[in-house]
Design a protein around this motif. Sequence first.
Motif, PDB file in Angstrom:
ATOM      1  N   PRO A  41       0.805  -1.223   0.000  1.00 56.41           N
ATOM      2  CA  PRO A  41       0.000   0.000   0.000  1.00 56.41           C
ATOM      3  C   PRO A  41       0.837   1.272   0.000  1.00 56.41           C
ATOM      4  CG  PRO A  41      -0.920  -1.565   1.549  1.00 56.41           C
ATOM      5  CD  PRO A  41       0.379  -2.138   1.066  1.00 56.41           C
ATOM      6  N   TYR A  42       1.932   1.270   0.686  1.00 60.25           N
ATOM      7  CA  TYR A  42       2.786   2.453   0.743  1.00 60.25           C
ATOM      8  C   TYR A  42       3.503   2.686  -0.591  1.00 60.25           C
ATOM      9  CZ  TYR A  42       1.649   1.893   5.597  1.00 60.25           C
ATOM     10  OH  TYR A  42       0.948   1.756   6.766  1.00 60.25           O
ATOM     11  N   PHE A  43       3.936   1.620  -1.224  1.00 63.60           N
ATOM     12  CA  PHE A  43       4.529   1.750  -2.555  1.00 63.60           C
ATOM     13  C   PHE A  43       3.487   2.216  -3.565  1.00 63.60           C
ATOM     14  CE2 PHE A  43       7.706  -1.381  -0.886  1.00 63.60           C
ATOM     15  CZ  PHE A  43       8.801  -0.541  -0.991  1.00 63.60           C
ATOM     16  N   PHE A  44       2.266   1.728  -3.418  1.00 63.52           N
ATOM     17  CA  PHE A  44       1.191   2.134  -4.326  1.00 63.52           C
ATOM     18  C   PHE A  44       0.847   3.605  -4.160  1.00 63.52           C
ATOM     19  CE2 PHE A  44      -0.993  -2.201  -5.247  1.00 63.52           C
ATOM     20  CZ  PHE A  44       0.194  -2.684  -5.765  1.00 63.52           C
ATOM     21  N   LEU A  45       0.875   4.113  -2.930  1.00 59.58           N
ATOM     22  CA  LEU A  45       0.621   5.540  -2.711  1.00 59.58           C
ATOM     23  C   LEU A  45       1.684   6.383  -3.414  1.00 59.58           C
ATOM     24  CD1 LEU A  45      -0.441   5.751   1.047  1.00 59.58           C
ATOM     25  CD2 LEU A  45      -1.882   6.050  -0.973  1.00 59.58           C
ATOM     26  N   ALA A  46       2.933   6.007  -3.228  1.00 59.45           N
ATOM     27  CA  ALA A  46       4.022   6.741  -3.875  1.00 59.45           C
ATOM     28  C   ALA A  46       3.937   6.619  -5.400  1.00 59.45           C
ATOM     29  CB  ALA A  46       5.366   6.228  -3.378  1.00 59.45           C
ATOM     30  N   GLY A  47       3.668   5.422  -5.885  1.00 55.67           N
ATOM     31  CA  GLY A  47       3.550   5.208  -7.328  1.00 55.67           C
ATOM     32  C   GLY A  47       2.370   5.961  -7.923  1.00 55.67           C
ATOM     33  N   SER A  48       1.268   6.014  -7.193  1.00 53.32           N
ATOM     34  CA  SER A  48       0.099   6.761  -7.661  1.00 53.32           C
ATOM     35  C   SER A  48       0.409   8.247  -7.767  1.00 53.32           C
ATOM     36  CB  SER A  48      -1.087   6.559  -6.716  1.00 53.32           C
ATOM     37  OG  SER A  48      -1.513   5.232  -6.730  1.00 53.32           O
ATOM     38  N   ALA A  49       1.085   8.778  -6.765  1.00 57.59           N
ATOM     39  CA  ALA A  49       1.470  10.189  -6.802  1.00 57.59           C
ATOM     40  C   ALA A  49       2.403  10.467  -7.978  1.00 57.59           C
ATOM     41  CB  ALA A  49       2.131  10.587  -5.483  1.00 57.59           C
ATOM     42  N   LEU A  50       3.347   9.575  -8.218  1.00 59.66           N
ATOM     43  CA  LEU A  50       4.268   9.747  -9.339  1.00 59.66           C
ATOM     44  C   LEU A  50       3.526   9.665 -10.670  1.00 59.66           C
ATOM     45  CD1 LEU A  50       7.125  10.092 -10.447  1.00 59.66           C
ATOM     46  CD2 LEU A  50       7.385   7.601 -10.311  1.00 59.66           C
ATOM     47  N   ALA A  51       2.614   8.711 -10.811  1.00 64.55           N
ATOM     48  CA  ALA A  51       1.860   8.566 -12.062  1.00 64.55           C
ATOM     49  C   ALA A  51       1.045   9.821 -12.352  1.00 64.55           C
ATOM     50  CB  ALA A  51       0.959   7.334 -11.996  1.00 64.55           C
ATOM     51  N   VAL A  52       0.404  10.380 -11.342  1.00 67.17           N
ATOM     52  CA  VAL A  52      -0.391  11.595 -11.543  1.00 67.17           C
ATOM     53  C   VAL A  52       0.514  12.781 -11.848  1.00 67.17           C
ATOM     54  CG1 VAL A  52      -1.957  13.226 -10.410  1.00 67.17           C
ATOM     55  CG2 VAL A  52      -2.359  10.764 -10.212  1.00 67.17           C
ATOM     56  N   ALA A  53       1.662  12.876 -11.179  1.00 69.73           N
ATOM     57  CA  ALA A  53       2.604  13.960 -11.461  1.00 69.73           C
ATOM     58  C   ALA A  53       3.120  13.881 -12.901  1.00 69.73           C
ATOM     59  CB  ALA A  53       3.763  13.918 -10.474  1.00 69.73           C
ATOM     60  N   VAL A  54       3.412  12.682 -13.360  1.00 71.96           N
ATOM     61  CA  VAL A  54       3.864  12.503 -14.749  1.00 71.96           C
ATOM     62  C   VAL A  54       2.735  12.883 -15.713  1.00 71.96           C
ATOM     63  CG1 VAL A  54       4.547  10.781 -16.467  1.00 71.96           C
ATOM     64  CG2 VAL A  54       5.652  10.818 -14.240  1.00 71.96           C
ATOM     65  N   ALA A  55       1.508  12.531 -15.383  1.00 69.58           N
ATOM     66  CA  ALA A  55       0.364  12.888 -16.235  1.00 69.58           C
ATOM     67  C   ALA A  55       0.221  14.402 -16.341  1.00 69.58           C
ATOM     68  CB  ALA A  55      -0.921  12.265 -15.689  1.00 69.58           C
ATOM     69  N   VAL A  56       0.330  15.096 -15.222  1.00 65.31           N
ATOM     70  CA  VAL A  56       0.226  16.560 -15.233  1.00 65.31           C
ATOM     71  C   VAL A  56       1.365  17.158 -16.049  1.00 65.31           C
ATOM     72  CG1 VAL A  56       0.371  18.626 -13.773  1.00 65.31           C
ATOM     73  CG2 VAL A  56      -1.063  16.711 -13.074  1.00 65.31           C
TER      74      VAL A  56
END
Length: 166
Positions: free
Chosen positions: A52-67
């Motif tokens: 879950p903690y890796f997924f939170l970090a990965g989700s934040a990175l994926a959204v940042a890359v999208a922006v």
Amino acid sequence: MGVSRNAGSESTRDAPKKRLLRGIAVQTAVVAGAVHLLWAWPRLGSPPDARPYFFLAGSALAVAVAVATLRADEYRRLYALGAGTLGTFLGGFLVWHGTGALAALAADPLAIVAAIVEVVGVGAYLALFRLAPPTSVVVERRARGEGGPEAEGPGAEGRAESGEEP
């Protein structure tokens, strides 16, 4: 060896093919981030599971890359980061579940959605990478004040009049 491209319509950031691929890449990155966040949120605090903690970090990175994909010039490194982020999600699922990956995929609807959008997203980001000019060309265009959202964004007129670089 880098390939020099002229400022023709196919090499611009807003060519129809690139605009479509960018939209697909952004949407898949956001959906993959949301799916991983939906999976991780209720599982936070589970001591034996770090996912879950890796997924939170990965989700934040994926959204940042999208922006960044929406707002930045066409940088190959950004597209490689997008493909790598989504590919890591997909590869991590396969490594975590090993030979039982297909059974785990079939048992979890979120995993099915994630796998589909990750495959599509990796393809879109790799296509953008392939179509993007080398970074040196993008930097040169930006220095000349051509194209890109930063050159045409709010305040661009004032910078042009004062001679200020974007």
